[in-house]
Design an enzyme around this catalytic site. Structure first.
Site, short mmCIF file in Angstrom:
data_model
loop_
_atom_site.label_atom_id
_atom_site.label_comp_id
_atom_site.label_asym_id
_atom_site.label_seq_id
_atom_site.Cartn_x
_atom_site.Cartn_y
_atom_site.Cartn_z
N CYS A 171 0.83 -1.20 0.00
CA CYS A 171 0.00 0.00 0.00
C CYS A 171 0.87 1.25 0.00
O CYS A 171 1.16 1.84 1.05
CB CYS A 171 -0.96 0.03 1.17
SG CYS A 171 -2.12 1.42 1.05
N CYS A 352 -6.12 2.40 -4.06
CA CYS A 352 -5.56 2.87 -2.79
C CYS A 352 -6.49 3.91 -2.20
O CYS A 352 -6.57 5.03 -2.72
CB CYS A 352 -4.17 3.47 -3.01
SG CYS A 352 -3.35 3.93 -1.46
#
Length: 409
Positions: A171, A352
């Site tokens: 991430c 994201c």
């Protein structure tokens, strides 16, 4: 009562499909294979706890409890999948075997590599010794995420530094998100003007896709965050509360004192993968070589890989795995059935949810070509939205536990 997951799997030494790793990628693929009617599937995974890691940012930001991110591994293992509670240590794709830490050799017809990545705390001098106490924490480990919130909540003045290393990380937006959550908290407490917030990023921009880059630049400006691009932390002294920042654009280094440090460790493939025959020779981090569209190994057709361990030019996120898994399973089934047809293709989709405050999120979705790839009709996710925060906090975890890990979405 016998386990619905393993039965004789712990004693067998050969399976039609062997999946290395019981995290997000491994469980999702196992569930999809079972739904497709593949019965001889084994998952090699030593851990007895399964974590939903995307919420650790909110744990560190005081917006979610750690407990909601944890379930037992047994509870997510698909029924009638053999669970081998051991760790892999080597793979031999010529012999089609995997060796375990218990010195067992397990054979396979087809192998799915999904062991995730490792956190290289010791790659930055001083970080391994410093993290988790004093003024240093990291949301990249469950044991430290609650401590991040302790540090944020306790800081009333001084310098707070948030870092990201070079190279791929899980991430890629998470190193920034905790900075925004912290700044929003300090603003709400009326102390933000007494805290210098420094964000150290290795890239030459805040985000790879222009529309979200511009939005994040505005967020950083709103909080008064000092953004250091082309820079990374190269050493830290936790006791002295000092770190070194290298500016790669100028070739200079600077010492920086801090009162709070949120550090993201460098990351790479597990060591046994790095030194093994499946690693990508073009990857300095040792990730598994795969065709970026078919997720099949180019030199060993019986091997597939997805998730964090795969050497794919896209962000390492759970959302990416959700799109990779059906492609991998379709192409694996074609191999099993001897079907000579055009393979399914993964376009690099990743997502994201960029948390920019205690109740705001920018949802960045894009593909290999860094083009926006929105999945929610009629919503402008290039702007900060409260409904996207609700999706991040409540919707996506529910989708994960009830849908993705069951092979449904």
């Amino acid at each position: 009562m016998p386990s619905p997951h393993s039965a004789s799997g712990a004693d067998r030494d050969h399976f039609q499909v062997l999946i290395v790793g019981g995290g997000t990628a491994g469980i999702t693929v196992a569930a999809r294979l079972r739904r497709a009617g593949v019965f001889d599937v084994a998952v090699l995974e030593p851990a007895d706890v399964h974590w939903y890691q995307p919420l650790w940012t909110l744990v560190g930001g005081g917006r979610a409890p750690l407990g909601v991110t944890r379930r037992s591994e047994a509870s997510v293992m698909p029924r009638q999948v053999h669970w081998i509670r051991e760790a892999a240590t080597a793979v031999d794709p010529e012999a089609r075997t995997v060796t375990t830490a218990a010195h067992r050799t397990i054979g396979y017809d087809y192998l799915v590599m999904a062991p995730g990545l490792q956190l290289d705390w010791d790659a930055i001098p001083g970080l391994d010794a410093a993290v988790g106490h004093g003024a240093v924490s990291s949301n990249y480990a469950f044991e430290y995420a609650p401590y991040t919130w302790e540090l944020i909540r306790g800081l009333r003045s001084g310098t707070a530094v948030f870092t990201q290393p070079s190279g791929p990380v899980k991430c890629g937006g998470a190193p920034q998100k905790i900075a925004y959550l912290a700044a929003d908290h300090w603003r709400g407490q009326g102390v933000l003007d007494r805290i210098r917030v420094v964000l150290v990023l290795p890239a030459d921009s805040m985000f790879v896709v222009p529309v979200w880059r511009r939005a994040l630049e505005r967020v950083a400006e709103r909080y008064g965050i000092e953004v250091r691009l082309n820079s990374e932390m190269t050493a830290v002294d936790g006791a002295a509360r000092r770190l070194t920042v290298a500016d790669h654009s100028t070739g200079t280094e600077e010492g920086l004192a801090f009162d709070l440090l949120h550090a993201v460790p460098p990351q790479s493939a597990p060591d046994w993968v790095k030194r093994g025959p499946l690693s990508d020779p073009a990857s300095p981090y040792g990730y598994v070589e795969v065709d970026k569209h078919t997720l099949q190994h180019p030199r060993h057709r019986s091997v597939f890989a997805l998730g964090d361990v795969a050497s794919l030019p896209t962000s390492k996120t759970g959302a990416a795995i959700r799109k990779q898994a059906p492609v991998l399973v379709a192409n694996l089934l074609a191999e099993i059935n001897g079907e000579h047809r055009e393979q399914r293709r993964y376009d690099g989709y990743t997502s994201c949810p960029l948390v920019t405050g205690r109740d705001k999120v920018l949802l960045a979705e894009f593909d290999y070509d860094q083009r926006p790839a929105p999945s929610i009709p009629l919503l402008d996710t290039t702007k900060e939205r409260r409904d996207m925060w609700l999706l991040k906090r409540y919707g996506l975890p529910a989708l994960y536990w009830r849908g993705m890990l069951k092979g449904l979405v």
